[in-house]
Design a protein around this motif. Structure first.
Motif, PDB file in Angstrom:
ATOM      1  N   UNK A   4       8.046 -10.166  -3.528  1.00 31.32           N
ATOM      2  CA  UNK A   4       7.661 -11.019  -2.406  1.00 31.32           C
ATOM      3  C   UNK A   4       6.844 -10.206  -1.407  1.00 31.32           C
ATOM      4  N   UNK A   5       6.195 -10.900  -0.489  1.00 38.11           N
ATOM      5  CA  UNK A   5       5.430 -10.243   0.571  1.00 38.11           C
ATOM      6  C   UNK A   5       6.392  -9.473   1.486  1.00 38.11           C
ATOM      7  N   UNK A   6       5.949  -8.314   1.932  1.00 42.95           N
ATOM      8  CA  UNK A   6       6.769  -7.498   2.838  1.00 42.95           C
ATOM      9  C   UNK A   6       6.746  -8.090   4.247  1.00 42.95           C
ATOM     10  N   UNK A   7       7.824  -7.846   4.969  1.00 45.87           N
ATOM     11  CA  UNK A   7       7.912  -8.243   6.375  1.00 45.87           C
ATOM     12  C   UNK A   7       8.480  -7.066   7.170  1.00 45.87           C
ATOM     13  N   UNK A   8       8.532  -7.214   8.481  1.00 46.72           N
ATOM     14  CA  UNK A   8       8.972  -6.097   9.321  1.00 46.72           C
ATOM     15  C   UNK A   8      10.407  -5.665   9.018  1.00 46.72           C
ATOM     16  N   UNK A   9      11.225  -6.554   8.516  1.00 48.16           N
ATOM     17  CA  UNK A   9      12.606  -6.190   8.172  1.00 48.16           C
ATOM     18  C   UNK A   9      12.680  -5.277   6.944  1.00 48.16           C
ATOM     19  N   UNK A  10      11.565  -5.131   6.228  1.00 44.76           N
ATOM     20  CA  UNK A  10      11.534  -4.314   5.018  1.00 44.76           C
ATOM     21  C   UNK A  10      11.126  -2.866   5.259  1.00 44.76           C
ATOM     22  N   UNK A  11      10.725  -2.549   6.475  1.00 41.14           N
ATOM     23  CA  UNK A  11      10.152  -1.233   6.765  1.00 41.14           C
ATOM     24  C   UNK A  11      11.094  -0.097   6.377  1.00 41.14           C
ATOM     25  N   UNK A  12      12.350  -0.202   6.707  1.00 42.19           N
ATOM     26  CA  UNK A  12      13.309   0.852   6.369  1.00 42.19           C
ATOM     27  C   UNK A  12      13.403   1.043   4.847  1.00 42.19           C
ATOM     28  N   UNK A  13      13.475  -0.047   4.108  1.00 37.90           N
ATOM     29  CA  UNK A  13      13.563   0.019   2.650  1.00 37.90           C
ATOM     30  C   UNK A  13      12.300   0.585   2.022  1.00 37.90           C
ATOM     31  N   UNK A  14      11.137   0.189   2.553  1.00 38.71           N
ATOM     32  CA  UNK A  14       9.864   0.715   2.045  1.00 38.71           C
ATOM     33  C   UNK A  14       9.793   2.217   2.286  1.00 38.71           C
ATOM     34  N   UNK A  15      10.152   2.642   3.486  1.00 43.91           N
ATOM     35  CA  UNK A  15      10.110   4.071   3.826  1.00 43.91           C
ATOM     36  C   UNK A  15      11.032   4.876   2.915  1.00 43.91           C
ATOM     37  N   UNK A  16      12.198   4.349   2.625  1.00 43.10           N
ATOM     38  CA  UNK A  16      13.144   5.063   1.753  1.00 43.10           C
ATOM     39  C   UNK A  16      12.576   5.201   0.344  1.00 43.10           C
ATOM     40  N   UNK A  17      12.022   4.120  -0.200  1.00 43.19           N
ATOM     41  CA  UNK A  17      11.412   4.188  -1.537  1.00 43.19           C
ATOM     42  C   UNK A  17      10.233   5.153  -1.517  1.00 43.19           C
ATOM     43  N   UNK A  18       9.439   5.114  -0.444  1.00 40.82           N
ATOM     44  CA  UNK A  18       8.270   5.974  -0.340  1.00 40.82           C
ATOM     45  C   UNK A  18       8.676   7.454  -0.428  1.00 40.82           C
ATOM     46  N   UNK A  19       9.621   7.857   0.390  1.00 42.03           N
ATOM     47  CA  UNK A  19      10.062   9.257   0.400  1.00 42.03           C
ATOM     48  C   UNK A  19      10.743   9.624  -0.920  1.00 42.03           C
TER      49      UNK A  19
END
Length: 169
Positions: A4-19
């Motif tokens: 699904x499209x990302x939203x502001x509530x996803x930022x923490x999860x995206x950052x964790x996957x990124x690192x």
């Protein structure tokens, strides 16, 4: 799995996957000192800006428990004609690779970029990254070689290009 499209509530999860995915994927390619210095907090700051930017297409994939296990981002270079798109990032946690998620991510992102008028898409990838084979399997063609310096180490960067956003995969 649910994309699904990302939203502001996803930022923490995206950052964790990124690192986490950088530390898994680039071990032995990018200097360890740099990888060990990555923090979720620093990535969250960058993703806050990107998720809020309407020119960015960012998608996430959630597992059955609703946890983000991957993301993809892309954008169109508005200053180029015909419109050219860029697959900017695609990351999955290692345990979720090989399940066809990456292929689905690319298909959905390309569809979104096509709807905005994009005709071709490119991606830059470290030459030593196994993802080169992934892009080649998706019919991307080598376009150029350049370089990037990360933590004082000069690394080769391959540029792959899709001449058509209509993927036959």
């Amino acid at each position: 799995m649910h994309i699904r499209a990302a939203c502001k509530n996803d930022i923490e999860g995206i950052a964790k996957v990124h690192v986490d995915s950088w530390q898994e994927t680039y071990k032995g390619i990018i200097p360890d000192q740099f990888l060990e210095s990555l923090t979720y907090e620093s990535r969250e700051k960058g993703w806050k800006e990107l998720v809020a930017d309407p020119s960015q297409d960012i998608l996430v994939v959630e597992n059955n428990e609703g946890k983000i296990v991957g993301f993809v981002s892309g954008a169109i270079q508005e200053d180029k004609r015909p419109l050219v798109g860029e697959l900017k990032a695609i990351y999955l946690l290692k345990k979720d690779c090989g399940k066809g998620i990456g292929r689905q991510f690319v298909r959905v992102l390309f569809s979104r970029l096509k709807a905005k008028g994009c005709e071709t898409i490119y991606v830059e990838v470290l030459a030593e990254n196994d993802a080169c084979r992934f892009y080649e399997k998706l019919n991307a063609k080598w376009h150029a070689t350049t370089s990037i310096a990360i933590a004082g180490k000069l690394l080769r960067l391959y540029v792959y290009k899709w001449e058509s956003v209509d993927l036959e995969i």
